[in-house]
Each structure stands twice: as C-alpha cells, then as structure tokens.
Scaffold this motif. Structure first.
Motif, PDB file in Angstrom:
ATOM      1  N   THR A 278      25.278 -28.831 -45.885  1.00  0.00           N
ATOM      2  CA  THR A 278      25.544 -28.256 -44.578  1.00  0.00           C
ATOM      3  C   THR A 278      25.401 -29.340 -43.519  1.00  0.00           C
ATOM      4  OG1 THR A 278      25.069 -26.333 -43.182  1.00  0.00           O
ATOM      5  CG2 THR A 278      23.170 -27.530 -44.063  1.00  0.00           C
ATOM      6  N   GLY A 279      25.732 -29.022 -42.280  1.00  0.00           N
ATOM      7  CA  GLY A 279      25.728 -30.022 -41.229  1.00  0.00           C
ATOM      8  C   GLY A 279      24.402 -30.165 -40.518  1.00  0.00           C
ATOM      9  N   HIS A 280      24.328 -31.190 -39.692  1.00  0.00           N
ATOM     10  CA  HIS A 280      23.173 -31.433 -38.827  1.00  0.00           C
ATOM     11  C   HIS A 280      22.897 -30.199 -37.963  1.00  0.00           C
ATOM     12  CE1 HIS A 280      20.606 -33.487 -35.909  1.00  0.00           C
ATOM     13  NE2 HIS A 280      21.421 -33.118 -34.942  1.00  0.00           N
ATOM     14  N   GLY A 281      21.627 -29.847 -37.864  1.00  0.00           N
ATOM     15  CA  GLY A 281      21.243 -28.720 -37.032  1.00  0.00           C
ATOM     16  C   GLY A 281      21.364 -27.369 -37.693  1.00  0.00           C
ATOM     17  N   GLN A 282      21.926 -27.312 -38.893  1.00  0.00           N
ATOM     18  CA  GLN A 282      22.055 -26.054 -39.629  1.00  0.00           C
ATOM     19  C   GLN A 282      20.906 -25.945 -40.634  1.00  0.00           C
ATOM     20  OE1 GLN A 282      24.586 -24.271 -38.346  1.00  0.00           O
ATOM     21  NE2 GLN A 282      24.831 -26.119 -37.111  1.00  0.00           N
ATOM     22  N   PRO A 283      20.479 -24.743 -40.973  1.00  0.00           N
ATOM     23  CA  PRO A 283      19.357 -24.614 -41.906  1.00  0.00           C
ATOM     24  C   PRO A 283      19.755 -24.904 -43.349  1.00  0.00           C
ATOM     25  CG  PRO A 283      20.192 -22.449 -41.326  1.00  0.00           C
ATOM     26  CD  PRO A 283      20.925 -23.436 -40.462  1.00  0.00           C
ATOM     27  N   LEU A 284      18.841 -25.529 -44.089  1.00  0.00           N
ATOM     28  CA  LEU A 284      18.946 -25.557 -45.540  1.00  0.00           C
ATOM     29  C   LEU A 284      18.640 -24.149 -46.044  1.00  0.00           C
ATOM     30  CD1 LEU A 284      16.948 -28.811 -46.418  1.00  0.00           C
ATOM     31  CD2 LEU A 284      19.320 -28.584 -45.640  1.00  0.00           C
ATOM     32  N   ILE A 285      19.366 -23.718 -47.062  1.00  0.00           N
ATOM     33  CA  ILE A 285      19.231 -22.343 -47.529  1.00  0.00           C
ATOM     34  C   ILE A 285      18.400 -22.298 -48.812  1.00  0.00           C
ATOM     35  CG2 ILE A 285      20.459 -20.295 -48.308  1.00  0.00           C
ATOM     36  CD1 ILE A 285      20.758 -20.972 -45.315  1.00  0.00           C
ATOM     37  N   ARG A 286      17.322 -21.527 -48.755  1.00  0.00           N
ATOM     38  CA  ARG A 286      16.464 -21.303 -49.918  1.00  0.00           C
ATOM     39  C   ARG A 286      16.928 -20.045 -50.637  1.00  0.00           C
ATOM     40  NH1 ARG A 286       9.956 -20.258 -49.451  1.00  0.00           N
ATOM     41  NH2 ARG A 286      10.736 -18.320 -48.517  1.00  0.00           N
ATOM     42  N   PRO A 287      17.331 -20.158 -51.921  1.00  0.00           N
ATOM     43  CA  PRO A 287      17.884 -18.999 -52.614  1.00  0.00           C
ATOM     44  C   PRO A 287      16.785 -18.066 -53.117  1.00  0.00           C
ATOM     45  CG  PRO A 287      17.837 -20.853 -54.095  1.00  0.00           C
ATOM     46  CD  PRO A 287      17.373 -21.376 -52.758  1.00  0.00           C
ATOM     47  N   PRO A 288      17.116 -16.814 -53.380  1.00  0.00           N
ATOM     48  CA  PRO A 288      16.096 -15.883 -53.889  1.00  0.00           C
ATOM     49  C   PRO A 288      15.654 -16.198 -55.307  1.00  0.00           C
ATOM     50  CG  PRO A 288      18.268 -14.837 -53.855  1.00  0.00           C
ATOM     51  CD  PRO A 288      18.412 -16.148 -53.149  1.00  0.00           C
ATOM     52  N   GLU A 289      16.449 -16.993 -56.042  1.00  0.00           N
ATOM     53  CA  GLU A 289      16.100 -17.277 -57.439  1.00  0.00           C
ATOM     54  C   GLU A 289      14.940 -18.253 -57.586  1.00  0.00           C
ATOM     55  OE1 GLU A 289      20.270 -15.805 -57.406  1.00  0.00           O
ATOM     56  OE2 GLU A 289      19.145 -17.238 -56.195  1.00  0.00           O
ATOM     57  N   SER A 290      14.579 -18.995 -56.528  1.00  0.00           N
ATOM     58  CA  SER A 290      13.508 -19.980 -56.653  1.00  0.00           C
ATOM     59  C   SER A 290      12.937 -20.340 -55.287  1.00  0.00           C
ATOM     60  CB  SER A 290      14.027 -21.257 -57.327  1.00  0.00           C
ATOM     61  OG  SER A 290      13.041 -22.278 -57.299  1.00  0.00           O
ATOM     62  N   PRO A 291      11.617 -20.506 -55.180  1.00  0.00           N
ATOM     63  CA  PRO A 291      11.019 -20.986 -53.936  1.00  0.00           C
ATOM     64  C   PRO A 291      10.937 -22.510 -53.863  1.00  0.00           C
ATOM     65  CG  PRO A 291       9.275 -20.417 -55.451  1.00  0.00           C
ATOM     66  CD  PRO A 291      10.583 -20.118 -56.169  1.00  0.00           C
ATOM     67  N   GLN A 292      11.398 -23.198 -54.921  1.00  0.00           N
ATOM     68  CA  GLN A 292      11.130 -24.632 -55.042  1.00  0.00           C
ATOM     69  C   GLN A 292      12.204 -25.498 -54.369  1.00  0.00           C
ATOM     70  OE1 GLN A 292      10.015 -25.895 -58.988  1.00  0.00           O
ATOM     71  NE2 GLN A 292       8.657 -24.149 -59.294  1.00  0.00           N
ATOM     72  N   LEU A 293      12.446 -25.235 -53.088  1.00  0.00           N
ATOM     73  CA  LEU A 293      13.373 -26.052 -52.310  1.00  0.00           C
ATOM     74  C   LEU A 293      12.645 -27.309 -51.834  1.00  0.00           C
ATOM     75  CD1 LEU A 293      16.066 -26.536 -50.819  1.00  0.00           C
ATOM     76  CD2 LEU A 293      15.146 -25.132 -48.942  1.00  0.00           C
ATOM     77  N   ASP A 294      13.208 -28.465 -52.158  1.00  0.00           N
ATOM     78  CA  ASP A 294      12.579 -29.749 -51.852  1.00  0.00           C
ATOM     79  C   ASP A 294      13.544 -30.607 -51.044  1.00  0.00           C
ATOM     80  OD1 ASP A 294      10.597 -31.680 -51.878  1.00  0.00           O
ATOM     81  OD2 ASP A 294      10.583 -31.930 -54.058  1.00  0.00           O
ATOM     82  N   TYR A 295      13.015 -31.655 -50.441  1.00  0.00           N
ATOM     83  CA  TYR A 295      13.788 -32.566 -49.595  1.00  0.00           C
ATOM     84  C   TYR A 295      13.880 -33.932 -50.261  1.00  0.00           C
ATOM     85  CZ  TYR A 295       9.015 -33.947 -48.712  1.00  0.00           C
ATOM     86  OH  TYR A 295       7.718 -34.342 -48.895  1.00  0.00           O
ATOM     87  N   GLU A 296      14.935 -34.675 -49.941  1.00  0.00           N
ATOM     88  CA  GLU A 296      15.075 -36.077 -50.341  1.00  0.00           C
ATOM     89  C   GLU A 296      15.924 -36.769 -49.278  1.00  0.00           C
ATOM     90  OE1 GLU A 296      16.527 -36.738 -54.279  1.00  0.00           O
ATOM     91  OE2 GLU A 296      15.000 -35.478 -55.242  1.00  0.00           O
TER      92      GLU A 296
END
Length: 284
Positions: free
Chosen positions: A110-128
């Motif tokens: 997604t673009g700058h300023g838009q949220p990263l989306i965490r799916p219902p299948e997992s809470p393990q959203l990480d950054y890099e």
C-alpha cells in the motif's frame, strides 16, 4: 521534485511532488498510463521539467498516496542481507554464498500514509524497513560493474510480513510475504543520479518513535550492484521492475517475547535523500 502516484477525485494520477502537495501530470502525457511507462520511455527528466515552477494540483490532505509503480512486472525481495540478520537465525551457519530471494505482488503493498492491514488469520504482523530500487534500463546477465547504471529511481519499502505464515512450508516464505496491503512502498520515486545515494547510506526503522532497526547499506552482504547482476542472470529485468534490497536486524519477531504490530502503531522507514515512509496499522 520526486515522482508520485496518488488517488484523488475518484481516479488514479501520476505526477510530481511540489511544495504544499502534488502536481498531476497524467493528462499532460496521456501516452503513459503509469510511471512505469515514463520509466520505459526514459522520460523522467522530461516529466520533471514539465512540473518545474508549477503549483500543486492537489494540496496536502486532498489526495492519497498509492504505491509509486502500480503495475510492475516483477517485485523481487532479497532476504537476510545484513550480517546481524544472518546471526539472528542462530543456526551456526556463515553467510550463504548466494542471496535468498522471494517475490512480492503489487497487491501486497500500500502507499505512504495508508495503514498496513492485519488479517484475522494471524496477529503476527511484523515490519521490515528497506530501500527499493527501480530498474530503468532492463537487461539480462548485467555485469556487476555496470549494474548501478540500470537503476532509474529509489524508494522505500516496509516489507511487512505475517510471520507464522512464513513457516507454512519447508522452504517457502511467499505466503507470509504477500497478504493484501500487509506492506508499503513509497512515498515517491527519487531519481537515481549518483551511486552515493545507495552505496553506503543510513537506513532506520522506527515504531511509535522508537528506533527498532538501524544499519548502513555499506554493510550489506550482497550490495545492490551484486543483486542486479545476480537476479538478471536467471530472469530478464525490465523497466519498472522493483528490487527490495534487504532489512537490518531488529524486526519484532526477534524480540523475546516477539512484539507484533497492532492497530494504533505508526511505523516509519527513513533514509536520507529518499525521505520517510510512514504507515499506521488497521485490522482487516
């Protein structure tokens, strides 16, 4: 000025960043539907000249950033590309002789300023946090000594990952790297003019203002020129292709216990001369 893709007035535009907002140039150059076409035509300087001295067509707050190239043929990511990242795996192995690679799909970003989306299948959203290079002049079996001349522009990537889905298969990380809108790319494309823009620059990722990742590209196990040469050995690179070049140590998975991203968090990836890619987090 930098090159931008954005949405406003119910349509997608491309153009340039200007003080106070962005300037749409899509209608000035109807032969190029996206910035990929501009790059293929070698027309970056023409577009920048067309925007010189003009005011914003869309003021800040009146548009939404999209990923700079919405239609790349390929997005190829380089994994485990900093010395400390290799050590994080604690497998006793030295850095491998060749780089690890995997694809991302444009829909996963997604673009700058838009949220990263965490799916219902997992809470393990990480950054890099990473630097991404955009190919301008394509080629096959590009010599490493000539590789940097094939770059058209630079941008930033938050190569967001659903960690437990990275391990759904024995050798394959693709599932964990391609959830819709789980990562981000942008905010814009910075024209590539000088190797100093990429060879040894500071790369920082912050979460809620706290520095989580920091390293210099000069410490990459596989420098950008090597990446271009290696990747072009087995696949033809074309204008608009994106190579995401690797992240330093410090992702949330490596904390004890792991620290996953949650709604309300703000992640910033920053490199001098390129800018800051900033995103929040939202649940799907």
């Amino acid at each position: 000025m930098n090159l931008v893709t954005f949405s406003a007035d119910g349509r997608q535009h491309w153009g340039v960043s200007v003080p106070g907002g962005v300037l749409s140039l899509s209608d000035d150059f109807p032969q190029w539907k996206t910035l990929r076409g501009v790059i293929e035509a070698g027309a970056i300087d023409l577009v920048l000249a067309a925007g010189a001295g003009r005011k914003a067509s869309h003021a800040d707050g009146r548009f939404a950033y999209d990923i700079p190239i919405p239609d790349p043929e390929k997005i190829i990511c380089v994994g485990v590309n900093f010395p400390d990242r290799n050590a994080e795996y604690r497998d006793g192995q030295d850095a491998p002789p060749n780089m690890s690679l995997f694809p991302r799909f444009a829909r996963s970003l997604t673009g700058h300023g838009q949220p990263l989306i965490r799916p219902p299948e997992s809470p393990q959203l990480d950054y890099e946090g990473e630097i991404a290079v955009v190919i301008g002049t394509g080629g096959r079996r590009i010599p490493e000594t000539d590789a940097l001349s094939h770059i058209a522009a630079l941008t930033l990537c938050n190569e967001g990952t659903i960690r437990d889905w990275v391990r759904h298969a024995k050798f394959n990380v693709t599932q964990g790297k391609n959830w819709d809108r789980s990562g981000a790319l942008g905010p814009w494309l910075v024209p590539f003019r000088d190797p100093a823009q990429i060879v040894d620059v500071d790369l920082v990722t912050r979460v809620n203002g706290e520095v989580r990742q920091r390293d210099r590209t000069g410490r990459m196990l596989f420098p950008v020129a090597r990446q271009i040469a290696y990747i072009s050995t087995f696949t033809t690179l074309v204008a608009g292709d994106i190579i995401v070049t690797g992240t330093p140590t410090g992702a949330g998975a490596r904390f004890d216990p792991p620290v996953w991203l949650r709604p309300g968090d703000v992640i910033e990836v920053e490199v001098p001369g390129i800018g800051i890619l900033r995103n929040g987090v939202a649940d799907e």
